[in-house]
Design an enzyme around this catalytic site. Structure first.
Site, PDB file in Angstrom:
ATOM      1  N   SER A 156     -10.658  -6.233   9.646  1.00  0.00           N
ATOM      2  CA  SER A 156     -11.833  -5.538   9.147  1.00  0.00           C
ATOM      3  C   SER A 156     -12.603  -6.549   8.318  1.00  0.00           C
ATOM      4  CB  SER A 156     -11.382  -4.359   8.288  1.00  0.00           C
ATOM      5  OG  SER A 156     -12.465  -3.541   7.960  1.00  0.00           O
ATOM      6  N   ARG A 208       0.464  -6.481  12.539  1.00  0.00           N
ATOM      7  CA  ARG A 208      -0.176  -5.869  13.696  1.00  0.00           C
ATOM      8  C   ARG A 208      -0.356  -6.884  14.818  1.00  0.00           C
ATOM      9  NH1 ARG A 208      -4.315  -1.148  11.449  1.00  0.00           N
ATOM     10  NH2 ARG A 208      -2.620   0.064  10.491  1.00  0.00           N
ATOM     11  N   ARG A 262       0.837  -1.203   0.000  1.00  0.00           N
ATOM     12  CA  ARG A 262       0.000   0.000   0.000  1.00  0.00           C
ATOM     13  C   ARG A 262       0.873   1.254   0.000  1.00  0.00           C
ATOM     14  NH1 ARG A 262      -4.935  -1.757   4.155  1.00  0.00           N
ATOM     15  NH2 ARG A 262      -5.317  -3.736   3.090  1.00  0.00           N
ATOM     16  N   GLU A 265      -6.998  -1.132  15.147  1.00  0.00           N
ATOM     17  CA  GLU A 265      -7.567  -2.074  14.178  1.00  0.00           C
ATOM     18  C   GLU A 265      -6.572  -3.178  13.813  1.00  0.00           C
ATOM     19  OE1 GLU A 265      -8.757  -0.210  10.528  1.00  0.00           O
ATOM     20  OE2 GLU A 265      -8.794  -2.125   9.462  1.00  0.00           O
ATOM     21  N   ARG A 305       1.974   0.972  10.432  1.00  0.00           N
ATOM     22  CA  ARG A 305       1.481   1.331   9.100  1.00  0.00           C
ATOM     23  C   ARG A 305       2.640   1.270   8.121  1.00  0.00           C
ATOM     24  NH1 ARG A 305      -3.203   3.662   7.927  1.00  0.00           N
ATOM     25  NH2 ARG A 305      -3.529   4.048  10.140  1.00  0.00           N
TER      26      ARG A 305
END
Length: 455
Positions: free
Chosen positions: A381, A420, A291, A378, A306
């Site tokens: 999801s 994560r 990403r 988070e 991130r």
RNA sequence: GGAGAGGUGGCAGAGUGGUUGAAUGCACCGCACUCGAAAUGCGGCAUGGGUGCAAGCCCAUCGGGGGUUCGAAUCCCCCCCUCUCCGCCA
């Protein structure tokens, strides 16, 4: 992609949905009006076009008949008529393509309609807690964030990662490198042996139309990395790599690096009619994700929360139209099971309309407790997309009742983000001496090791 | 990388310029026969779109795009993909 017929019949419901997604009412109204105008223009033109095509086809058949019966005068006369029609048609057919494209382009950038039971709200503050599991451990004065723990262990290296690739990359070594591998294997095994998912190995580089299918394109191109070429291969300084003659080197079509395995897993059924008895399909894959994080400059810059590249175990389900809501609950529980087994405290949130992704009807975020940050973050999801992606992919099945085909429903969820999860394990299992205890469930994957410590 | 073959309906597989949107077989659905099933017989069965209350009618689609022609699954060009053989290679 939404169904233009549905929009035609329910323009107000679309406008309402867009407003729930934080469009202004003017934007929503004008977008809907624009779609209706484009749709009507297209259909009005199509009617005329088809009328003339019908005449052309009939006349051509008559020519065949006339020639067979030796009436060449009549054949010639008809040829003249067809020639005239063709002249008109060439312009009209081009116009039809233009009108089609205008409508398709407008539809392609419309987000999905939120499910009726999604809380309405502007941003993450309006998300609603569905359940909370586990109790966050008491903070101590030695409680630290994951990057502090990792760096003092000598196993997490951001400086060297930056030398190789710049910011938002991490080098892991020794016990932490193995812990990340263990987490991935553990999650994959859990979903394949206990939750009925089929493990899949997928391409990490995919075509534009595949990215369109799941909704990354055309709207979110900036969030993606591409290899190969759009117009030319660009070097890291943005300059085109050119041949000796100065021409940009064009390698062929570009391929996008997957931002999540949702993309290849969901597209597995694209352009197919899946037999009903094969549904639901449940796929899982452990893949790197890429990403660009274009819109998140400055956010979460410390540590490996991130990253431009991270591992994730993805869950994807393909269901019929009646089962997707139940499957969504099930999938979310499968993702939660990872955290339960690792004994990590978490809470599950129902995202509000303003916080949901482009293709989702409804989304649950699972947030794991991070003691170092003193916050829930988070880690998964899970979304149900209805037929939104299926329509873009042309993925169908044959319903038992009724005739013809119907679009499948698609769901995707992280089960879970591996990087994560590593952070969560480090922060929740950190000890006063700087070591990290290995959760029971991971020990078989760590060769029986019980603790990671500096050495 | 070199050489060759090929992409047709859910599947297999005919079809090389004129009611061919497409033979035939399999699968599937309905009906008949049967106590039931199998076998057999008869019928139905591509997708998308436009229009219509409906029955239906019409348009497009034989990997994708363009061209030739009054007319293209069939002829020509470009592209994509698959397979076979050779070479190279983790």
């Amino acid at each position: 992609m939404l169904d233009i017929k549905w929009i035609r019949e329910n323009p107000d419901r679309l406008a309402e949905a867009l407003v729930k997604r934080q469009w202004s009412s003017e934007e929503a109204r004008s977008a809907v009006d624009d779609l209706i105008v484009k749709d009507e223009a297209r259909r009005a033109h199509l009617g005329q076009l088809q009328e003339r095509q019908e005449r052309r086809n009939a006349a051509s058949r008559e020519i065949g008949n006339a020639m067979r019966s030796g009436d060449s005068a009549k054949a010639e006369e008809l040829k003249g008529e067809v020639t005239a029609i063709k002249e008109w048609l060439s312009g009209a057919e081009a116009m039809e393509r233009t009108l089609d494209k205008a409508l398709d382009d407008a539809l392609a950038v419309l987000p999905n309609v939120p499910a009726h039971d999604v809380p309405v709200g502007a941003d993450e503050h309006a998300n609603v807690e569905l359940r909370k599991v586990g109790t966050p451990r008491q903070r101590s004065n030695w409680t630290r964030e994951h990057f502090e723990i990792g760096e003092s262990l000598g196993m997490m290296d951001f400086e060297r990662a930056a030398k190789l690739s710049g910011s938002r990359f991490t080098v892991l070594k020794g016990g932490l490198a193995r812990l990340e591998r263990a987490l991935g294997q553990f999650m994959l095994d859990l979903h394949t042996t206990e939750h009925g998912y089929t493990e899949v190995q997928v391409p990490l580089m995919v075509k534009d139309e595949v990215l369109f299918g799941t909704g990354q394109l055309p709207k979110f191109e900036d969030d993606l990395y591409f290899v190969g070429v759009a117009d030319a291969v660009l070097a890291s300084d943005g300059a085109a790599i050119v041949s000796r003659s100065g021409e940009p080197i064009v390698v062929g079509r570009r391929l996008g690096l997957i931002p999540t395995a949702e993309v290849p897993l969901t597209n597995l059924v694209r352009e197919e009619i899946t037999p009903l008895e094969k549904l639901p399909l449940r796929y899982t894959a452990l893949t790197p994700c890429f990403r660009s994080e274009a819109g998140s400059a400055g956010r979460d810059t410390r540590g490996m929360l991130r990253q431009h590249q991270f591992y994730k175990v993805e869950l994807v389900s393909i269901t019929d139209q009646d089962s997707s809501r139940d499957e969504h609950e099930r999938m979310t529980e499968c993702a939660e099971a990872v955290l339960r087994k690792l004994e990590l405290p978490f809470r599950t949130m129902t995202l509000c309309t303003g916080d949901m992704g482009f293709g989702a009807q409804k989304t649950y975020d699972i947030e794991v407790w991070l003691p170092g940050q003193n916050a829930y973050r988070e880690i998964s999801s899970c979304s149900v997309c209805g037929d939104f992606q299926a329509r873009r992919m042309d993925a169908r099945y044959r319903p038992k009742e009724g005739k013809g085909t119907a679009f499948v429903h698609t769901l995707n969820g992280s089960g879970t983000a591996v990087g994560r999860a590593l952070i969560a394990v480090m922060e929740n299992y950190q000890e006063a001496d700087g070591s990290v205890t290995i959760p029971e469930a991971l020990r078989p994957y760590m060769g029986g090791m019980t603790k990671i410590e500096a050495r």
